[in-house]
Design a protein around this motif. Structure first.
Motif, PDB file in Angstrom:
ATOM      1  N   PRO A   1       4.091 -56.530  52.059  1.00  0.00           N
ATOM      2  CA  PRO A   1       5.136 -55.503  52.171  1.00  0.00           C
ATOM      3  C   PRO A   1       6.491 -55.936  51.606  1.00  0.00           C
ATOM      4  CG  PRO A   1       3.929 -55.695  54.230  1.00  0.00           C
ATOM      5  CD  PRO A   1       3.539 -56.864  53.381  1.00  0.00           C
ATOM      6  N   LEU A   2       6.654 -57.234  51.347  1.00  0.00           N
ATOM      7  CA  LEU A   2       7.918 -57.738  50.805  1.00  0.00           C
ATOM      8  C   LEU A   2       7.827 -58.025  49.320  1.00  0.00           C
ATOM      9  CD1 LEU A   2       9.035 -60.218  53.619  1.00  0.00           C
ATOM     10  CD2 LEU A   2       9.358 -57.744  53.465  1.00  0.00           C
ATOM     11  N   ALA A   3       6.777 -57.539  48.664  1.00  0.00           N
ATOM     12  CA  ALA A   3       6.604 -57.805  47.231  1.00  0.00           C
ATOM     13  C   ALA A   3       7.850 -57.380  46.463  1.00  0.00           C
ATOM     14  CB  ALA A   3       5.377 -57.069  46.710  1.00  0.00           C
ATOM     15  N   PRO A   4       8.406 -58.281  45.639  1.00  0.00           N
ATOM     16  CA  PRO A   4       9.689 -57.994  44.984  1.00  0.00           C
ATOM     17  C   PRO A   4       9.542 -57.471  43.570  1.00  0.00           C
ATOM     18  CG  PRO A   4       9.174 -60.285  44.685  1.00  0.00           C
ATOM     19  CD  PRO A   4       8.003 -59.687  45.453  1.00  0.00           C
ATOM     20  N   ARG A   5      10.643 -56.992  43.044  1.00  0.00           N
ATOM     21  CA  ARG A   5      10.766 -56.689  41.630  1.00  0.00           C
ATOM     22  C   ARG A   5      11.531 -57.852  41.005  1.00  0.00           C
ATOM     23  NH1 ARG A   5      14.429 -51.818  38.873  1.00  0.00           N
ATOM     24  NH2 ARG A   5      13.737 -52.149  36.718  1.00  0.00           N
ATOM     25  N   LEU A   6      10.791 -58.747  40.366  1.00  0.00           N
ATOM     26  CA  LEU A   6      11.393 -59.941  39.776  1.00  0.00           C
ATOM     27  C   LEU A   6      10.864 -60.157  38.368  1.00  0.00           C
ATOM     28  CD1 LEU A   6      11.320 -62.478  42.756  1.00  0.00           C
ATOM     29  CD2 LEU A   6      13.326 -61.362  41.782  1.00  0.00           C
TER      30      LEU A   6
ATOM     31  N   ASP B   1      20.366 -57.726  41.471  1.00  0.00           N
ATOM     32  CA  ASP B   1      19.557 -58.184  42.599  1.00  0.00           C
ATOM     33  C   ASP B   1      19.457 -57.135  43.703  1.00  0.00           C
ATOM     34  OD1 ASP B   1      18.763 -60.610  41.557  1.00  0.00           O
ATOM     35  OD2 ASP B   1      19.458 -61.782  43.276  1.00  0.00           O
ATOM     36  N   ASP B   2      20.318 -56.116  43.646  1.00  0.00           N
ATOM     37  CA  ASP B   2      20.209 -55.030  44.624  1.00  0.00           C
ATOM     38  C   ASP B   2      18.935 -54.216  44.433  1.00  0.00           C
ATOM     39  OD1 ASP B   2      21.550 -54.256  42.154  1.00  0.00           O
ATOM     40  OD2 ASP B   2      21.892 -52.301  43.077  1.00  0.00           O
ATOM     41  N   LEU B   3      18.215 -54.450  43.336  1.00  0.00           N
ATOM     42  CA  LEU B   3      16.993 -53.701  43.054  1.00  0.00           C
ATOM     43  C   LEU B   3      15.727 -54.501  43.324  1.00  0.00           C
ATOM     44  CD1 LEU B   3      18.074 -51.972  39.707  1.00  0.00           C
ATOM     45  CD2 LEU B   3      18.180 -51.051  42.040  1.00  0.00           C
ATOM     46  N   ILE B   4      15.863 -55.706  43.881  1.00  0.00           N
ATOM     47  CA  ILE B   4      14.689 -56.542  44.132  1.00  0.00           C
ATOM     48  C   ILE B   4      13.707 -55.859  45.086  1.00  0.00           C
ATOM     49  CG2 ILE B   4      13.927 -58.638  45.341  1.00  0.00           C
ATOM     50  CD1 ILE B   4      16.201 -60.121  44.123  1.00  0.00           C
ATOM     51  N   HIS B   5      14.227 -55.323  46.198  1.00  0.00           N
ATOM     52  CA  HIS B   5      13.363 -54.748  47.236  1.00  0.00           C
ATOM     53  C   HIS B   5      14.170 -53.675  47.954  1.00  0.00           C
ATOM     54  CE1 HIS B   5      11.052 -54.471  51.012  1.00  0.00           C
ATOM     55  NE2 HIS B   5      10.038 -54.958  50.318  1.00  0.00           N
ATOM     56  N   PRO B   6      13.558 -52.559  48.317  1.00  0.00           N
ATOM     57  CA  PRO B   6      14.336 -51.468  48.921  1.00  0.00           C
ATOM     58  C   PRO B   6      14.904 -51.781  50.295  1.00  0.00           C
ATOM     59  CG  PRO B   6      11.982 -50.960  48.949  1.00  0.00           C
ATOM     60  CD  PRO B   6      12.159 -52.166  48.086  1.00  0.00           C
ATOM     61  N   HIS B   7      14.352 -52.763  51.002  1.00  0.00           N
ATOM     62  CA  HIS B   7      14.816 -53.052  52.358  1.00  0.00           C
ATOM     63  C   HIS B   7      15.437 -54.443  52.509  1.00  0.00           C
ATOM     64  CE1 HIS B   7      12.950 -49.363  53.711  1.00  0.00           C
ATOM     65  NE2 HIS B   7      11.830 -49.733  53.118  1.00  0.00           N
ATOM     66  N   LEU B   8      14.984 -55.393  51.733  1.00  0.00           N
ATOM     67  CA  LEU B   8      15.598 -56.725  51.708  1.00  0.00           C
ATOM     68  C   LEU B   8      16.385 -56.818  50.407  1.00  0.00           C
ATOM     69  CD1 LEU B   8      13.296 -57.123  53.837  1.00  0.00           C
ATOM     70  CD2 LEU B   8      13.298 -59.520  53.150  1.00  0.00           C
TER      71      LEU B   8
ATOM     72  N   GLY C   1      18.799 -57.792  47.468  1.00  0.00           N
ATOM     73  CA  GLY C   1      19.465 -58.865  46.746  1.00  0.00           C
ATOM     74  C   GLY C   1      19.165 -60.253  47.262  1.00  0.00           C
ATOM     75  N   ASN C   2      20.233 -61.023  47.479  1.00  0.00           N
ATOM     76  CA  ASN C   2      20.047 -62.409  47.894  1.00  0.00           C
ATOM     77  C   ASN C   2      19.397 -62.519  49.264  1.00  0.00           C
ATOM     78  OD1 ASN C   2      22.332 -61.413  49.194  1.00  0.00           O
ATOM     79  ND2 ASN C   2      23.487 -63.309  49.016  1.00  0.00           N
ATOM     80  N   LYS C   3      19.357 -61.445  50.029  1.00  0.00           N
ATOM     81  CA  LYS C   3      18.684 -61.503  51.334  1.00  0.00           C
ATOM     82  C   LYS C   3      17.187 -61.742  51.141  1.00  0.00           C
ATOM     83  CE  LYS C   3      22.634 -60.786  53.111  1.00  0.00           C
ATOM     84  NZ  LYS C   3      23.423 -61.990  53.472  1.00  0.00           N
ATOM     85  N   TRP C   4      16.599 -61.120  50.135  1.00  0.00           N
ATOM     86  CA  TRP C   4      15.186 -61.373  49.844  1.00  0.00           C
ATOM     87  C   TRP C   4      14.999 -62.828  49.439  1.00  0.00           C
ATOM     88  CZ3 TRP C   4      11.961 -63.378  46.304  1.00  0.00           C
ATOM     89  CH2 TRP C   4      10.601 -63.074  46.432  1.00  0.00           C
TER      90      TRP C   4
ATOM     91  N   VAL D   1      18.153 -72.136  49.958  1.00  0.00           N
ATOM     92  CA  VAL D   1      18.776 -72.650  48.732  1.00  0.00           C
ATOM     93  C   VAL D   1      17.724 -72.836  47.648  1.00  0.00           C
ATOM     94  CG1 VAL D   1      19.989 -74.632  47.752  1.00  0.00           C
ATOM     95  CG2 VAL D   1      20.731 -73.666  49.930  1.00  0.00           C
ATOM     96  N   HIS D   2      16.573 -73.367  48.007  1.00  0.00           N
ATOM     97  CA  HIS D   2      15.491 -73.482  47.027  1.00  0.00           C
ATOM     98  C   HIS D   2      15.069 -72.105  46.527  1.00  0.00           C
ATOM     99  CE1 HIS D   2      14.458 -77.739  46.745  1.00  0.00           C
ATOM    100  NE2 HIS D   2      14.744 -77.854  48.030  1.00  0.00           N
ATOM    101  N   GLY D   3      15.038 -71.108  47.429  1.00  0.00           N
ATOM    102  CA  GLY D   3      14.683 -69.763  47.012  1.00  0.00           C
ATOM    103  C   GLY D   3      15.668 -69.173  46.029  1.00  0.00           C
ATOM    104  N   CYS D   4      16.951 -69.488  46.206  1.00  0.00           N
ATOM    105  CA  CYS D   4      17.988 -68.940  45.326  1.00  0.00           C
ATOM    106  C   CYS D   4      18.072 -69.675  43.996  1.00  0.00           C
ATOM    107  CB  CYS D   4      19.341 -68.977  46.028  1.00  0.00           C
ATOM    108  SG  CYS D   4      19.465 -67.783  47.375  1.00  0.00           S
TER     109      CYS D   4
END
Length: 297
Positions: free
Chosen positions: A6-11, A35-42, A44-47, A157-160
């Motif tokens: 359910p958290l699949a991103p647009r990357l 990054d605001d378009l990565i995921h509709p609920h998470l 940007g950088n929150k994802w 940090v590794h994720g970012c």
């Protein structure tokens, strides 16, 4: 292990060039890293920061921290709802417990987050092992996986770092608004040699450089990448705005058809316009501004 489908991103997130005379007259190009378009609920950088922590939690309850208008609390609550994972939000300000929930906290509650309010003195000591244990005990979350305020830890940090890697060779300067500093810490590490990262803190205090360096030391063993901060554009501190900032954001929206989030993104863009006018960037510089969020309804 909880499925993260359910958290699949647009990357990678889109990179959009905008035509803006305030940059062009100084010989600069402005790109928006959406990054605001990565995921509709998470958003940007929150994802980027949350997903590595969710993976580490392996289905355990997530407990995290934030103020009454925390984007991080909302993102964590949304992730919990989507994954069916319990979440607990420790909220700064015991006085809020007896008041109606503001829209941000109401969204958290609607997504299933259990809110636990603590007094501000206790909240300031949440990183101390004894204080943290007491908070978790009072919240009934002793066995939970703890995600720090803003989501910034070594995993985040590794994720970012991937954000910087996506921008290699695409811009000379990559700018991002900073709350707890985790995004900048990872972003700078992912950029190529010759690129630099610029952070615009949205809080007052002058402590963020130390915090970012500590995050990099924990994640990578030392200060990594070329990065700096400009502390002048916080507009009074976190969650604070002014009529001037709102007018700027509205003008940017009119120019470019992009809704501008006020607490982070507007401050970043305002700072970049000011820096361009000051001659802070050499002619021919390409600047990428990371759009880390969008306005909360």
């Amino acid at each position: 292990m909880t499925s993260l489908d359910p958290l699949a991103p647009r990357l990678p997130s889109p990179l959009q060039e905008v035509t803006d005379g305030r940059f062009e007259r100084h010989g600069l190009r402005l790109l928006l890293k959406r990054d605001d378009l990565i995921h509709p609920h998470l958003i940007g950088n929150k994802w980027r920061k949350l997903v590595p922590n969710i993976e580490a939690a392996r289905g355990r309850t997530l407990v995290t921290f934030g103020g009454a208008y925390s984007n991080h609390l909302r993102a964590t609550a949304a992730a919990g709802r989507l994954l069916g994972v319990p979440t607990v939000g420790v909220v700064r300000g015991q006085e809020l417990a007896d008041r109606p929930l503001n829209p941000s906290l109401a969204r958290c509650a609607a997504d299933g987050m259990r809110l636990h309010f603590v007094d501000r003195s206790t909240y300031r000591r949440k990183a101390e092992p004894g204080a943290l244990a007491a908070i978790l005990g009072a919240a009934g979350a002793e066995e939970a996986y703890v995600v720090p305020e803003g989501g910034s830890n070594g995993a985040a940090v590794h994720g970012c770092r991937a954000l910087g890697e996506e921008l290699r060779g695409r811009a000379d300067v990559v700018a991002v608004a900073c709350g707890t500093g985790g995004t900048l810490a990872g972003l700078a590490a992912g950029l190529a040699a010759g690129q630099r990262a610029l952070g615009v803190p949205v809080l007052r205090g002058g402590f963020l450089e130390r915090d970012i360096q500590t995050l990099q030391e924990r994640a990578f063993g030392g200060r990594t990448g070329s990065w700096s901060l400009d502390e002048r554009f916080h507009f009074g501190g976190y969650a604070r705005t002014t009529p001037e900032l709102h007018a700027f954001a509205e003008d940017f929206e009119d120019r470019h058809g992009l809704l501008v989030e006020r607490l982070y993104v507007a401050k970043l863009l305002y700072g970049l316009v000011a820096l361009a006018d000051e001659g802070a960037f050499a002619r021919g510089t390409t600047i990428a501004a990371v759009v880390t969020g969008r306005p909360f309804p």
